[in-house]
Scaffold this active site. Structure first.
Site, PDB file in Angstrom:
ATOM      1  N   HIS A 173       0.891  -1.389  -0.156  1.00  0.00           N
ATOM      2  CA  HIS A 173      -0.023  -0.372   0.147  1.00  0.00           C
ATOM      3  C   HIS A 173       0.821   1.369  -0.308  1.00  0.00           C
ATOM      4  CE1 HIS A 173      -3.755   2.117   1.388  1.00  0.00           C
ATOM      5  NE2 HIS A 173      -3.405   2.758   1.665  1.00  0.00           N
ATOM      6  N   ARG A 194       2.370   4.872   0.386  1.00  0.00           N
ATOM      7  CA  ARG A 194       1.625   6.642   0.293  1.00  0.00           C
ATOM      8  C   ARG A 194       2.586   7.178  -0.611  1.00  0.00           C
ATOM      9  NH1 ARG A 194      -0.511   3.104   4.196  1.00  0.00           N
ATOM     10  NH2 ARG A 194      -2.981   3.345   4.551  1.00  0.00           N
ATOM     11  N   GLU A 242      -2.328  -1.341  -3.383  1.00  0.00           N
ATOM     12  CA  GLU A 242      -3.519  -0.709  -2.140  1.00  0.00           C
ATOM     13  C   GLU A 242      -3.270   0.706  -2.712  1.00  0.00           C
ATOM     14  OE1 GLU A 242      -4.841  -4.381   1.075  1.00  0.00           O
ATOM     15  OE2 GLU A 242      -4.103  -3.008   1.072  1.00  0.00           O
ATOM     16  N   THR A 261      -3.718   4.600   8.798  1.00  0.00           N
ATOM     17  CA  THR A 261      -3.787   3.404   8.296  1.00  0.00           C
ATOM     18  C   THR A 261      -5.371   3.372   7.587  1.00  0.00           C
ATOM     19  OG1 THR A 261      -4.491   0.846   8.659  1.00  0.00           O
ATOM     20  CG2 THR A 261      -4.857   2.773  10.233  1.00  0.00           C
ATOM     21  N   HIS A 283      -8.736  -5.564   7.498  1.00  0.00           N
ATOM     22  CA  HIS A 283      -8.235  -4.639   8.351  1.00  0.00           C
ATOM     23  C   HIS A 283      -8.532  -5.103   9.503  1.00  0.00           C
ATOM     24  CE1 HIS A 283      -7.070  -0.156   8.999  1.00  0.00           C
ATOM     25  NE2 HIS A 283      -7.441  -0.492   9.652  1.00  0.00           N
TER      26      HIS A 283
END
Length: 237
Positions: A43, A45, A70, A100, A190
């Protein structure tokens, strides 16, 4: 059997805390595959505080299992996914400063936006999944975007399970049935862990894949990575 995709963001967080290349993110991903996981999730960012865009590019030619990327579909993220072409892209509406992911998409409000992005990914042979809260109207909205799958945001389940309330799984089972009825695949992730995963997997039908990172990496500090991955796989049988 529900597939296990391991999110390796926390490995990158540990590496970045000191600089250098310890632990080695690429080698850890290959080891996780060797231990039996059916996928690797990252994931990235925009601030690259854990997984870096360069990690994503370097991982793709090395991995033998499914690669799932993701993220929030800002231009930089979209460009990366189209360049790397993973097996799956999971769209998550997280803010740039989010610690998160903390909410699913409003698939009704953002239907046209999601529809346009999903079409571009699918035209490039990339399976798409939308991160959603366990609400029937959001599943119905997702079906209208053209997505292949939804990923159920499971924090609420994990919290209620930890308090001893197993009824928290009920909306997830209902949403999974609705998704299947509408022709969507079902992922989940999650805060799933060795403690709560077995019950979730037993109660939620049509579950294709779970994506697990924080808990699995934390448990591996005590149990070792190989033992931890294999325990998860046992729970998913």
């Amino acid at each position: 059997m529900t597939k296990l995709s391991v999110n390796i963001n926390k490995i990158a967080t540990l590496r970045n805390a000191r600089g250098g290349n310890i632990p080695n993110v690429l080698q850890t991903a290959l080891d996780i595959e060797k231990f039996g996981a059916q996928g690797i999730t990252v994931h990235p960012r925009p601030d690259e505080r854990h997984i870096r865009y360069s990690d994503v590019r370097e991982l793709k030619p090395l991995l033998k299992t499914e690669f799932n990327i993701e993220g929030n579909p800002v231009k930089k993220f979209i460009d990366l996914v189209l360049e790397v072409k993973p097996a799956q892209v999971t769209l998550v509406p997280d803010a740039e400063d989010a610690i998160t992911s903390n909410a699913g998409w409003d698939t009704v409000k953002h239907r046209n936006f999601l529809k346009e992005i999903i079409l571009e990914f699918k035209n490039n042979g990339i399976r798409t999944s939308i991160f959603v809260d366990p609400e029937i109207n959001q599943i119905e909205g997702a079906a209208q975007t053209g997505t292949d799958r939804i990923e159920l945001y499971t924090e609420a389940y994990a919290l209620t399970f930890a308090e001893g309330h197993k009824a928290g799984v009920k909306p997830y089972a209902e949403c999974a049935r609705k998704a299947h009825e509408l022709g969507l695949g079902v992922n989940a992730g999650h805060d799933l862990s060795l403690e709560n995963l077995k019950y979730f997997n037993e109660e939620v039908p049509f579950l294709d894949e779970v994506s697990i990172g924080h808990a699995l990496i934390s448990e591996a500090l005590y149990l070792g990575m190989e033992t931890t991955v294999k325990r998860y796989l046992e729970l998913l049988k």
